[in-house]
Enzyme design. Structure first.
Site, mmCIF file in Angstrom:
data_model
loop_
_atom_site.group_PDB
_atom_site.id
_atom_site.type_symbol
_atom_site.label_atom_id
_atom_site.label_comp_id
_atom_site.label_asym_id
_atom_site.label_seq_id
_atom_site.Cartn_x
_atom_site.Cartn_y
_atom_site.Cartn_z
ATOM 1 N N ARG A 32 0.852 -1.203 0.000
ATOM 2 C CA ARG A 32 0.000 0.000 0.000
ATOM 3 C C ARG A 32 0.878 1.240 0.000
ATOM 4 O O ARG A 32 0.615 2.222 -0.680
ATOM 5 C CB ARG A 32 -0.956 0.019 1.200
ATOM 6 C CG ARG A 32 -1.625 1.387 1.371
ATOM 7 C CD ARG A 32 -2.920 1.389 2.180
ATOM 8 N NE ARG A 32 -2.898 0.570 3.369
ATOM 9 C CZ ARG A 32 -2.244 0.890 4.491
ATOM 10 N NH1 ARG A 32 -1.559 2.000 4.587
ATOM 11 N NH2 ARG A 32 -2.291 0.079 5.533
ATOM 12 N N TYR A 42 -15.563 16.821 -15.405
ATOM 13 C CA TYR A 42 -16.002 15.425 -15.454
ATOM 14 C C TYR A 42 -17.158 15.197 -14.469
ATOM 15 O O TYR A 42 -17.124 15.683 -13.332
ATOM 16 C CB TYR A 42 -14.813 14.528 -15.096
ATOM 17 C CG TYR A 42 -15.132 13.059 -15.069
ATOM 18 C CD1 TYR A 42 -15.421 12.371 -16.243
ATOM 19 C CD2 TYR A 42 -15.149 12.357 -13.873
ATOM 20 C CE1 TYR A 42 -15.723 11.028 -16.214
ATOM 21 C CE2 TYR A 42 -15.446 11.002 -13.842
ATOM 22 C CZ TYR A 42 -15.733 10.348 -15.014
ATOM 23 O OH TYR A 42 -16.036 9.018 -14.986
ATOM 24 N N ASP A 53 -6.940 18.540 -14.410
ATOM 25 C CA ASP A 53 -7.243 17.178 -14.843
ATOM 26 C C ASP A 53 -6.837 17.108 -16.311
ATOM 27 O O ASP A 53 -7.463 17.725 -17.170
ATOM 28 C CB ASP A 53 -8.748 16.903 -14.658
ATOM 29 C CG ASP A 53 -9.118 15.463 -15.021
ATOM 30 O OD1 ASP A 53 -8.416 14.846 -15.852
ATOM 31 O OD2 ASP A 53 -10.124 14.964 -14.483
ATOM 32 N N LYS A 107 -7.850 5.973 -19.327
ATOM 33 C CA LYS A 107 -8.073 6.524 -20.661
ATOM 34 C C LYS A 107 -6.800 6.411 -21.516
ATOM 35 O O LYS A 107 -6.311 5.318 -21.700
ATOM 36 C CB LYS A 107 -8.592 7.955 -20.514
ATOM 37 C CG LYS A 107 -9.642 8.137 -19.400
ATOM 38 C CD LYS A 107 -10.960 7.420 -19.672
ATOM 39 C CE LYS A 107 -11.871 7.353 -18.456
ATOM 40 N NZ LYS A 107 -12.223 8.637 -17.854
HETATM 41 C C1 LIG Z 1 -12.761 9.084 -16.607
HETATM 42 C C2 LIG Z 1 -12.371 10.393 -16.059
HETATM 43 C C3 LIG Z 1 -12.180 10.570 -14.688
HETATM 44 C C4 LIG Z 1 -12.430 9.455 -13.690
HETATM 45 O O1 LIG Z 1 -11.586 8.390 -13.888
HETATM 46 P P1 LIG Z 1 -11.949 6.850 -13.471
HETATM 47 O O2 LIG Z 1 -10.704 6.147 -13.858
HETATM 48 O O3 LIG Z 1 -13.135 6.468 -14.268
HETATM 49 O O4 LIG Z 1 -12.221 6.840 -12.019
HETATM 50 C C5 LIG Z 1 -11.769 11.806 -14.255
HETATM 51 N N1 LIG Z 1 -11.589 12.831 -15.106
HETATM 52 C C6 LIG Z 1 -11.772 12.694 -16.429
HETATM 53 C C7 LIG Z 1 -11.561 13.857 -17.321
HETATM 54 C C8 LIG Z 1 -12.177 11.479 -16.951
HETATM 55 O O5 LIG Z 1 -12.390 11.358 -18.261
#
Ligand SMILES: *Cc1c(COP(=O)(O)O)cnc(C)c1O
Length: 407
Positions: free
Chosen positions: A53, A105, A177, A202
């Site tokens: 962890r 998001y 982000d 992603k």
């Molecule tokens: C998908 C996404 C998230 C969240 O990510 P997860 O891996 O689904 O928890 C946060 N910000 C953006 C811009 C995203 O596309």
């Protein structure tokens, strides 16, 4: 883990990432240290790793690689993009105020609104495409500004330089982000960001087979704080997931090249289609934020949204008629996806927030993959034809009903 050699190009550094991790057998592929615990030699001091962890060599190799890409002092890999968002938000004391871009998001909006309702954090959503709105939203207790650019799903562009300057003057943290572009196309730390978060689910992983996230910090002090939060809450990512993301990262430069080339072709095609009202892609000259995107990004990414003409039935027909594009949420994988943000990716958003951000049911979002672009265009063409036919039929029906009524 050896530091990446800065004299090499990014693409080369990525190909070599993780190679020097195995001191025992010198395996070329990074080992998956699938262990929860590590042996202590004695009780005099802690070994480099004691418990997975807190730290794991496979995860550490991924963290070093992503920190290098973003130009940060360090990174912490966590179990999901939302875990990354939550890890950063955990750094702010109760009562702190956060200003957030209004079309962030959906999951981020849901978490911030939850914290707000619980009285943990206060939040103001502002249209930060005009950075003045940040200045207007500042309060004495404002601790951070949260930015997503390009935004989701309408791909609005926020001026990172200007927002960074306002944040610096106000002595608040600047958080970005960067999921939609990846560090190869945009490096927010170069514009003064303190923290960069990603959903590695992603583009960074790119194969739709891992849910993961990362927090990258500008300074070592900020890195330690993020690491403390992730370790304290147990958000850190598993060795196997870390390994998969590192493997995915190695092909990020070539994947992105194909994503972008396909996305631009798809965007141009949609722009010329009579059934499409508006196309949102920062690579199009017609896009409001085109010049700004050109100045702060080194590419336009693989996400394309568009507003289609037609009623609910026509939109449903479009979404269910594609054969190459898969009807699914998420983005950034090698395969092309199509979705309706209002009912899918942004369903967790409050209806008013969605409306304010301009996310109508007619907005369709595409994650353009790396397939042959001719197949993508042909697929959209036949699906748009089906939608058009549905619209034509319902118009005819309405007309004949109107005629009947007259009689
Ligand atoms: C998908 C996404 C998230 C969240 O990510 P997860 O891996 O689904 O928890 C946060 N910000 C953006 C811009 C995203 O596309």
């Amino acid at each position: 883990m050896a530091s990446p050699n800065p004299s090499l190009h990014t693409q080369t550094r990525l190909t070599l990432a993780g190679q020097q991790t195995d001191g025992a057998y010198k395996s070329v592929s990074l080992p998956i240290y699938q262990t929860a615990i590590f042996r202590f030699d004695d009780t005099d001091g802690k070994p480099q790793y004691d418990y997975s962890r807190s730290g794991n060599p496979t995860r550490a190799a991924l963290e070093t690689t992503i920190a290098d890409l973003e130009g940060g002092a360090g990174a912490v890999c966590v179990a999901s993009g939302m875990a990354a968002v939550a890890t950063v938000l955990a750094l702010y004391e109760v009562g702190s105020h956060i200003v957030c871009s209004h079309d962030c998001y959906g999951g981020t909006e849901r978490l911030l609104t939850w914290y707000k309702n619980q009285g943990k954090l206060d939040v103001t959503y502002a249209d930060l495409t005009d950075p003045l709105n940040l200045a207007l939203s500042l309060r004495p207790e404002t601790k951070a500004v949260w930015v997503e650019t390009p935004s989701n799903p309408l791909l609005r562009i926020i001026d990172l330089q200007k927002v960074g300057e306002i944040a610096r003057d106000a002595k608040i943290d600047f958080i970005v982000d960067n999921t939609f572009l990846s560090p190869l196309l945009q490096r927010p730390i170069d514009f003064g960001a303190n923290f960069v978060v990603h959903s590695t689910t992603k583009y960074l992983n790119g194969h739709s087979d891992v849910v993961g996230g990362v927090v990258v910090a500008k300074t070592e002090e900020e890195h330690q704080r993020a690491h403390f939060a992730a370790n304290a809450t147990g958000a850190t990512s598993a060795p196997f997931d870390s390994w998969l993301v590192l493997r995915g990262l190695k092909t990020l430069p070539i994947r992105l090249r194909q994503h972008q080339e396909n996305a631009l072709t798809v965007a141009r095609y949609l722009e010329s289609h009579s059934g499409v009202k508006k196309v949102f892609y920062p690579g199009l000259e017609s896009h409001e934020g085109h010049e700004l995107a050109k100045s702060q990004q080194t590419g336009f990414g693989g996400m394309v949204s568009f507003e289609v003409n037609g009623d609910t039935a026509a939109i449903r027909a479009l979404l269910t008629s594609t054969k190459v594009f898969t009807l699914a949420e998420s983005l950034g994988g090698v395969e092309s996806l199509i979705e309706q943000p209002a009912t899918m990716s942004h369903a967790s958003m409050r209806a008013e927030a969605r409306e304010e951000a301009g996310i109508t049911p007619n907005v369709i979002r595409l994650s353009v993959g790396i397939e042959h672009v001719d197949d993508l265009i042909a697929d959209l063409e036949q699906a748009l034809d089906v939608a058009l036919e549905v619209t034509r039929c319902s118009t005819l029906k309405h007309k004949s009903l109107a005629t009947t009524n007259h009689v």
